[in-house]
Design a protein around this motif. Structure first.
Motif, PDB file in Angstrom:
ATOM      1  N   ALA A  75      46.102  50.476  32.467  1.00  0.00           N
ATOM      2  CA  ALA A  75      47.086  50.098  33.488  1.00  0.00           C
ATOM      3  C   ALA A  75      47.237  51.201  34.532  1.00  0.00           C
ATOM      4  CB  ALA A  75      48.427  49.802  32.822  1.00  0.00           C
ATOM      5  N   ILE A  76      47.225  52.453  34.075  1.00  0.00           N
ATOM      6  CA  ILE A  76      47.349  53.585  35.006  1.00  0.00           C
ATOM      7  C   ILE A  76      46.114  53.682  35.897  1.00  0.00           C
ATOM      8  CG2 ILE A  76      47.464  56.115  35.166  1.00  0.00           C
ATOM      9  CD1 ILE A  76      49.095  56.054  32.544  1.00  0.00           C
ATOM     10  N   LEU A  77      44.944  53.549  35.292  1.00  0.00           N
ATOM     11  CA  LEU A  77      43.694  53.676  36.044  1.00  0.00           C
ATOM     12  C   LEU A  77      43.407  52.460  36.917  1.00  0.00           C
ATOM     13  CD1 LEU A  77      41.396  55.300  33.328  1.00  0.00           C
ATOM     14  CD2 LEU A  77      42.550  56.410  35.237  1.00  0.00           C
ATOM     15  N   ASN A  78      44.198  51.411  36.765  1.00  0.00           N
ATOM     16  CA  ASN A  78      44.019  50.220  37.594  1.00  0.00           C
ATOM     17  C   ASN A  78      44.763  50.323  38.924  1.00  0.00           C
ATOM     18  OD1 ASN A  78      42.952  47.472  37.843  1.00  0.00           O
ATOM     19  ND2 ASN A  78      45.090  46.818  37.746  1.00  0.00           N
ATOM     20  N   LYS A  79      45.603  51.345  39.056  1.00  0.00           N
ATOM     21  CA  LYS A  79      46.369  51.521  40.292  1.00  0.00           C
ATOM     22  C   LYS A  79      45.429  51.889  41.441  1.00  0.00           C
ATOM     23  CE  LYS A  79      50.751  52.841  38.114  1.00  0.00           C
ATOM     24  NZ  LYS A  79      51.480  51.647  38.618  1.00  0.00           N
ATOM     25  N   LYS A  80      45.532  51.160  42.527  1.00  0.00           N
ATOM     26  CA  LYS A  80      44.617  51.359  43.651  1.00  0.00           C
ATOM     27  C   LYS A  80      44.843  52.679  44.373  1.00  0.00           C
ATOM     28  CE  LYS A  80      43.357  46.593  44.705  1.00  0.00           C
ATOM     29  NZ  LYS A  80      43.240  45.552  45.753  1.00  0.00           N
ATOM     30  N   ASP A  81      46.086  53.194  44.317  1.00  0.00           N
ATOM     31  CA  ASP A  81      46.379  54.438  45.021  1.00  0.00           C
ATOM     32  C   ASP A  81      46.051  55.684  44.197  1.00  0.00           C
ATOM     33  OD1 ASP A  81      48.323  53.889  43.162  1.00  0.00           O
ATOM     34  OD2 ASP A  81      50.013  54.559  44.392  1.00  0.00           O
ATOM     35  N   THR A 165      40.864  43.717  36.188  1.00  0.00           N
ATOM     36  CA  THR A 165      40.205  43.418  37.466  1.00  0.00           C
ATOM     37  C   THR A 165      40.257  41.923  37.797  1.00  0.00           C
ATOM     38  OG1 THR A 165      38.050  43.238  36.345  1.00  0.00           O
ATOM     39  CG2 THR A 165      38.625  45.376  37.296  1.00  0.00           C
ATOM     40  N   SER A 166      40.465  41.097  36.766  1.00  0.00           N
ATOM     41  CA  SER A 166      40.544  39.654  36.996  1.00  0.00           C
ATOM     42  C   SER A 166      41.956  39.206  37.374  1.00  0.00           C
ATOM     43  CB  SER A 166      40.082  38.893  35.744  1.00  0.00           C
ATOM     44  OG  SER A 166      40.953  39.139  34.651  1.00  0.00           O
ATOM     45  N   ILE A 167      42.920  40.129  37.292  1.00  0.00           N
ATOM     46  CA  ILE A 167      44.302  39.809  37.670  1.00  0.00           C
ATOM     47  C   ILE A 167      44.466  40.062  39.168  1.00  0.00           C
ATOM     48  CG2 ILE A 167      46.740  40.381  37.324  1.00  0.00           C
ATOM     49  CD1 ILE A 167      46.049  41.280  34.499  1.00  0.00           C
ATOM     50  N   ASP A 168      44.968  39.076  39.864  1.00  0.00           N
ATOM     51  CA  ASP A 168      45.160  39.197  41.315  1.00  0.00           C
ATOM     52  C   ASP A 168      46.160  40.310  41.614  1.00  0.00           C
ATOM     53  OD1 ASP A 168      45.486  38.878  44.022  1.00  0.00           O
ATOM     54  OD2 ASP A 168      45.731  36.701  43.945  1.00  0.00           O
ATOM     55  N   TYR A 169      45.724  41.305  42.374  1.00  0.00           N
ATOM     56  CA  TYR A 169      46.586  42.467  42.647  1.00  0.00           C
ATOM     57  C   TYR A 169      47.815  42.087  43.475  1.00  0.00           C
ATOM     58  CZ  TYR A 169      47.574  47.449  42.960  1.00  0.00           C
ATOM     59  OH  TYR A 169      48.164  48.690  42.835  1.00  0.00           O
ATOM     60  N   SER A 170      47.760  40.933  44.145  1.00  0.00           N
ATOM     61  CA  SER A 170      48.912  40.498  44.949  1.00  0.00           C
ATOM     62  C   SER A 170      50.137  40.242  44.075  1.00  0.00           C
ATOM     63  CB  SER A 170      48.563  39.231  45.731  1.00  0.00           C
ATOM     64  OG  SER A 170      48.245  38.161  44.845  1.00  0.00           O
ATOM     65  N   LEU A 171      49.908  39.948  42.780  1.00  0.00           N
ATOM     66  CA  LEU A 171      51.032  39.764  41.856  1.00  0.00           C
ATOM     67  C   LEU A 171      51.837  41.052  41.718  1.00  0.00           C
ATOM     68  CD1 LEU A 171      49.259  37.705  39.026  1.00  0.00           C
ATOM     69  CD2 LEU A 171      50.960  36.859  40.639  1.00  0.00           C
ATOM     70  N   TYR A 172      51.118  42.184  41.639  1.00  0.00           N
ATOM     71  CA  TYR A 172      51.794  43.483  41.543  1.00  0.00           C
ATOM     72  C   TYR A 172      52.501  43.823  42.857  1.00  0.00           C
ATOM     73  CZ  TYR A 172      49.119  44.175  37.247  1.00  0.00           C
ATOM     74  OH  TYR A 172      48.588  44.046  35.988  1.00  0.00           O
ATOM     75  N   GLU A 173      51.851  43.503  43.961  1.00  0.00           N
ATOM     76  CA  GLU A 173      52.455  43.784  45.269  1.00  0.00           C
ATOM     77  C   GLU A 173      53.709  42.948  45.483  1.00  0.00           C
ATOM     78  OE1 GLU A 173      49.115  42.899  47.731  1.00  0.00           O
ATOM     79  OE2 GLU A 173      48.338  44.964  47.680  1.00  0.00           O
ATOM     80  N   ALA A 174      53.639  41.673  45.074  1.00  0.00           N
ATOM     81  CA  ALA A 174      54.811  40.795  45.209  1.00  0.00           C
ATOM     82  C   ALA A 174      55.960  41.267  44.327  1.00  0.00           C
ATOM     83  CB  ALA A 174      54.421  39.368  44.841  1.00  0.00           C
TER      84      ALA A 174
END
Length: 275
Positions: A75-81, A165-174
């Protein structure tokens, strides 16, 4: 046809042969019919009971710790920033590239009485004299669990990273816009959407623990006093010690296979019902 022949030859035939051998006693030079005596013997074997308890102990402690750490790291390494994500993933996966025997020996040297762990603890004043980690039942189990977690966290992390990677990142942004914290995102987005991957890793990790052999054999040799002996290690001991008994070893091995198969079916059933 070639694939089917190979599967029959190297998978099904050994299973059938092991089942037949489980009704005999003795070694390769002399085998005698024993009927169900080998299976009856399992219920009266205190060393086998000890091995079962140890194996379950390692599974109960190591699997949740390892998968929990792997999931958090993913989860930590999945952060885009996050900078250098690929570097961190590579470093965490590196232990998986080591030979099982090699890394077990390294841990054995590290936790020896004159090893680097004792040196560090003595130098910083945590202990006053060198501790025999592998000669103490509780510490030997701790070292074994630590080695297993170190070796397999990165391996399972890759499964979770792939699932993320299969989870839409827009869910986290929303959810961020709605004011959700990282912890809330982890429990309400990451975990629910990763259920299939979590189930897969739980099945694989449990299966691996029930067949645990390389680490206890090379790190502690089942000691001290059978404190870390596992089912697979005991099977090996019965089959290849000075008084070998292939039949009894096959009986335990075949029973273990059935237990693993049933456990996998139960886990998959539970996963389907919660899906």
């Amino acid at each position: 046809a070639p694939a089917v022949i190979l599967i029959i030859l190297f998978m099904f035939y050994p299973i059938i042969q092991a089942f037949i051998t489980s009704f005999y006693t003795g070694n390769a030079s002399k085998m005698a019919w024993a009927g169900i005596k080998n299976y009856a013997r399992m219920f009266k074997d205190p060393k086998l009971l000890k091995a079962i308890k140890n194996t379950l102990f390692f599974a109960v402690w190591q699997v949740p710790i390892m998968l929990g750490m792997a999931l958090i790291l993913a989860a930590i390494l999945n952060k885009k920033d996050l900078k250098f994500r690929k570097v961190f993933r590579t470093v965490l996966f590196l232990p998986c590239t080591m030979s099982l025997v090699a890394y077990a020996i390294v841990f054995k040297l590290m936790f020896a009485t004159n090893g680097i762990i004792n040196e560090i603890l003595l130098n910083i004043g945590i202990i006053s004299k060198a501790k025999n980690f592998l000669g103490d039942a509780k510490w030997a189990k701790f070292v074994l669990i630590l080695s297993l977690v170190w070796r397999w966290v990165g391996y399972n992390m890759i499964f979770f990273v792939t699932g993320l990677t299969s989870i839409d990142y827009s869910l986290y942004e929303a959810s961020q816009i709605d004011g959700a914290s990282s912890v809330q995102q982890f429990f309400y987005i990451t975990i629910p959407l990763l259920k299939p991957v979590i189930l897969l890793t739980v099945i694989m990790a449990t299966n691996g623990n029930l067949q645990l052999f390389d680490e206890p054999f090379n790190l502690t040799a089942g000691g001290p006093g059978n404190a870390t002996i596992t089912i697979s290690e005991y099977i090996y001991e019965i089959a290849f010690n000075s008084v070998a008994n292939f039949g009894y070893a096959c009986a335990i091995g075949f029973s273990l296979m059935i237990v693993i198969a049933v456990l996998v079916m139960v886990q998959m059933k539970v996963g389907d019902s919660n899906g």
